[in-house]
Design a protein around this motif. Structure first.
Motif, PDB file in Angstrom:
ATOM      1  N   ILE A 158       3.298  11.456 -11.091  1.00  0.00           N
ATOM      2  CA  ILE A 158       2.506  12.613 -11.514  1.00  0.00           C
ATOM      3  C   ILE A 158       3.400  13.632 -12.198  1.00  0.00           C
ATOM      4  N   ASN A 159       4.578  13.847 -11.651  1.00  0.00           N
ATOM      5  CA  ASN A 159       5.517  14.794 -12.259  1.00  0.00           C
ATOM      6  C   ASN A 159       5.995  14.333 -13.617  1.00  0.00           C
TER       7      ASN A 159
ATOM      8  N   LEU B 198      -2.438  -0.885  -6.009  1.00  0.00           N
ATOM      9  CA  LEU B 198      -3.167  -0.220  -4.932  1.00  0.00           C
ATOM     10  C   LEU B 198      -4.493  -0.919  -4.681  1.00  0.00           C
TER      11      LEU B 198
ATOM     12  N   TYR C  85       0.823  -1.203   0.000  1.00  0.00           N
ATOM     13  CA  TYR C  85       0.000   0.000   0.000  1.00  0.00           C
ATOM     14  C   TYR C  85       0.856   1.252   0.000  1.00  0.00           C
TER      15      TYR C  85
ATOM     16  N   ARG D 192       3.207   7.140  -6.680  1.00  0.00           N
ATOM     17  CA  ARG D 192       2.375   8.001  -7.520  1.00  0.00           C
ATOM     18  C   ARG D 192       2.855   9.435  -7.577  1.00  0.00           C
ATOM     19  N   ALA D 193       3.428   9.897  -6.494  1.00  0.00           N
ATOM     20  CA  ALA D 193       3.823  11.317  -6.459  1.00  0.00           C
ATOM     21  C   ALA D 193       4.832  11.666  -7.553  1.00  0.00           C
ATOM     22  N   PRO D 194       5.970  10.968  -7.642  1.00  0.00           N
ATOM     23  CA  PRO D 194       6.902  11.287  -8.741  1.00  0.00           C
ATOM     24  C   PRO D 194       6.305  10.990 -10.113  1.00  0.00           C
TER      25      PRO D 194
ATOM     26  N   SER E 239       2.775   1.683  -3.377  1.00  0.00           N
ATOM     27  CA  SER E 239       1.978   2.158  -4.511  1.00  0.00           C
ATOM     28  C   SER E 239       1.536   3.606  -4.298  1.00  0.00           C
ATOM     29  N   HIS E 240       1.315   3.944  -3.053  1.00  0.00           N
ATOM     30  CA  HIS E 240       0.913   5.303  -2.741  1.00  0.00           C
ATOM     31  C   HIS E 240       2.039   6.283  -3.041  1.00  0.00           C
TER      32      HIS E 240
END
Lengths: 466, 163
Positions: A239-240, A294, A228, A235-237, A231-232
């Motif tokens: 998105i960039n 996720l 979890y 996602r942040a990088p 996968s969480h």
């Protein structure tokens, strides 16, 4: 096999038990014997008034002896010398029963009868060994014989033999019964200990199992949390990368749209655009995979929203949502009557949804086109989703539930987590899932779910939209 | 057109890339409001409390909408949200949470603490405007460039019309 140490311990325990039993019974018998003395005195007075005085002395002496033995049983030493004490006890009982007159006055036959009673009584009353019975009998027989000879009641060996024969016979029988009783006592002791050992072993196993289960559960939880978190955070990088790749493309498009560029520049721009396209495709794919991971991890970490779920209604709704695909692909969907189960309605909807989706996706160009959803109640209650598709070869059966695996049948859309999700959901509902399929024979997914005692239609069942 | 006061949007976001993407998306979409950005929770609290470097109300006006990232180091989004919603002067400012995934627990917690909306990143202009419309603040918040908002922009720009 018992170790020597354990065997030694067991023997000591057994002996201790025996000694304890002997002492306790002796105590009771002593008290009883002492209480009998007055009765004897009265009997003597009534039956043998002539000899009352000497008999009385004898009786009182015996009474004192028995009282003395009783006092000895109260000491700690009694347990260690239980056998010796038992002998003394037996002897004193014999005397109390009237052995003294035999010795003093030589009445062989009537008193040997009382000796017989004594031998039997003492032998069976106390947890003795055969040899102790023999020892006591020997003493009494010897005394009897000596007394008879001394007082001239017996004149030769055959007569002696006759008078002591009763005693010998009684002793033999007593010894046999003592043996038998000892044997039974040992067996009882052994079985009690076996039972205790079995209980201990079982208790140990239960504890070990509980520990292992806790460990496994804890590891599983860690893995789910890890999945979890990963996968969480991924996602942040992502998105960039996605966002700026698109910005990159937008800038590039602007650059290319302008005029007056040399062919080399133009070629370079085309190359850059192509590279960027590949990057974007890969990044989009990554996005999908992470979302799938996720989803899978959520099945486990999701807090239980357990309700009664009417499967007829749930699958019916799913059928409606698949209506377009079913009619476009000319696939018939049959739904048998289904029961109400306990579970998470959202997860159950995903479960049936994914299985239906799979069946439709892999139907291919098969001539017979039917999907059946139903319940088989012979024996174990199991659900099935059956299709008349191409079937899955035996060696691929393990692969089917693996994460991100798909069978190479023309590359249908999807991330390949559908069945992994399905299995996780089944397991979360306390069931198991398995596959029955072969090329040309279609595919059937069988699974069990825990459910309430069947039948009662629930008013106002709750289920969420799939 | 009535004269509108300058509407400021405060963006609280630690990741520079996400902040830049959001800004570009909003600008491209025609949102011309003043966009102030702070990089972590503590700075956000300082900004709204007008402490430290944020004392000048002209340079650092109080926002009409706050876009608040959930995950930030040191002081995370929920703490900031709590701070905003428990201050009687600040609680009226609508707060829209931003997050990387639609984690139900996070969403529930956000609404519990008083968040006014929730957007999953990347924040496109449609989802932003959608949230703002839901708050009933379209006219107040969204400030398009001085032209009539029905005028079409060049390729790549979007039109937003009131229905």
């Amino acid at each position: 096999m018992m170790s020597d140490q354990l065997l030694g311990e067991r023997c000591r325990e057994y002996e201790a038990e025996r000694a304890d039993l002997a002492v306790r019974r002796m105590r009771t018998a002593c008290l009883l014997a002492v209480c009998l003395v007055p009765l004897y005195v009265i009997a003597d007075y009534t039956l043998y008034p002539a000899y009352f005085a000497s008999l009385l002395r004898g009786r009182l002496l015996c009474g004192l002896l028995v009282a003395g033995v009783w006092a000895l049983t109260r000491t700690r030493a009694a347990y260690q010398f239980a056998d010796l004490l038992g002998l003394a006890f037996g002897f004193s009982v014999a005397l109390a029963a009237g052995g003294v007159p035999v010795i003093l006055l030589g009445y062989a036959v009537p008193y040997s009868a009382s000796f017989i009673i004594v031998i039997f009584g003492v032998a069976l009353l106390l947890p003795w060994r055969a040899q102790h019975v023999a020892a006591l009998a020997f003493i009494l027989i010897a005394l009897c014989a000596a007394a008879s000879v001394l007082h001239g009641a017996v004149r030769n060996w055959p007569e002696l033999a006759t008078s002591t024969s009763f005693l010998v016979a009684a002793t033999a029988v007593a010894m046999v019964s003592v043996n038998a009783s000892e044997h039974m006592r040992r067996r009882d002791f052994q079985s009690r200990h076996d039972l205790r050992d079995a209980h201990d072993a079982k208790a140990q196993l239960v504890t070990a199992l509980a520990e292992k289960t806790t460990q496994v559960e804890s590891v599983n939880r860690e893995m789910d949390d890890l999945l979890y978190a990963a996968s969480h955070d991924l996602r942040a990088p992502l998105i960039n990368i996605q966002g700026f790749s698109r910005e990159f493309q937008a800038g590039l498009t602007q650059l290319r749209s302008g005029n007056g560029k040399s062919p080399e520049v133009h070629a370079a721009l085309t190359d850059i655009n192509e590279s960027l396209q590949f990057i974007l495709t890969a990044v989009n794919r990554m996005d999908v995979l992470i979302a799938s991971l996720l989803n899978v991890s959520r099945v486990a970490t999701r807090t239980n929203a357990t309700q009664f779920v009417d499967l007829n209604a749930l699958v019916g709704k799913l059928a409606d949502s698949f209506h377009y695909q079913l009619s476009e692909q000319r696939i018939a969907l049959e739904i048998d009557p289904l029961p109400t189960v306990t579970g998470d309605p959202i997860l159950l909807a995903q479960l049936f949804g994914n299985l239906l989706d799979n069946a439709i996706k892999y139907m291919g160009a098969c001539p017979e086109r039917r999907i059946t959803v139903g319940l088989d109640e012979n024996g174990e209650r199991r659900f099935f989703v059956r299709d008349t598709g191409p079937g899955i070869p035996k060696d691929a059966h393990d692969q089917v539930f693996r994460l991100f695996r798909r069978l190479a049948n023309g590359n249908p859309p999807g991330e390949g987590i559908g069945l992994t999700l399905v299995r996780k959901i089944v397991e979360k509902h306390g069931g198991k899932i398995w596959l029955d399929s072969a090329p040309g024979r279609g595919t059937t997914f069988w699974f069990t779910l825990r459910g309430p005692a069947p039948v009662v239609a629930m008013e106002g069942t709750n289920y969420a939209r799939a | 057109m009535q004269e509108r006061r300058a509407i400021t949007i405060l963006l609280v976001e630690d990741d520079d890339g996400h902040a830049r993407l959001l800004e570009k998306n909003l600008r491209r979409g025609g949102v011309a409001n003043r966009l102030m950005r702070v990089s972590d929770g503590q700075e956000a609290v300082d900004y709204v409390s007008r402490t430290g470097i944020y004392q000048d109300p002209d340079t650092y006006p109080l926002p009409s909408v706050v876009l608040l990232d959930v995950r930030m180091p040191r002081m995370d989004g929920f703490e900031v949200l709590n701070h905003l919603k428990s201050d009687p002067l600040l609680m009226k400012i609508p707060v829209i949470m931003l997050t990387s995934t639609d984690n139900q627990r996070e969403i529930d917690r956000a609404y519990e603490l008083g968040a006014n909306g929730y957007v999953v990143k990347p924040v496109g202009v449609e989802s932003f405007i959608d949230r703002v419309v839901k708050l009933g603040m379209f006219i107040e918040v969204i400030e398009f460039p001085a032209n009539d908002f029905r005028e079409t922009h060049g390729p790549g720009h979007r039109q937003h019309t009131l229905s």
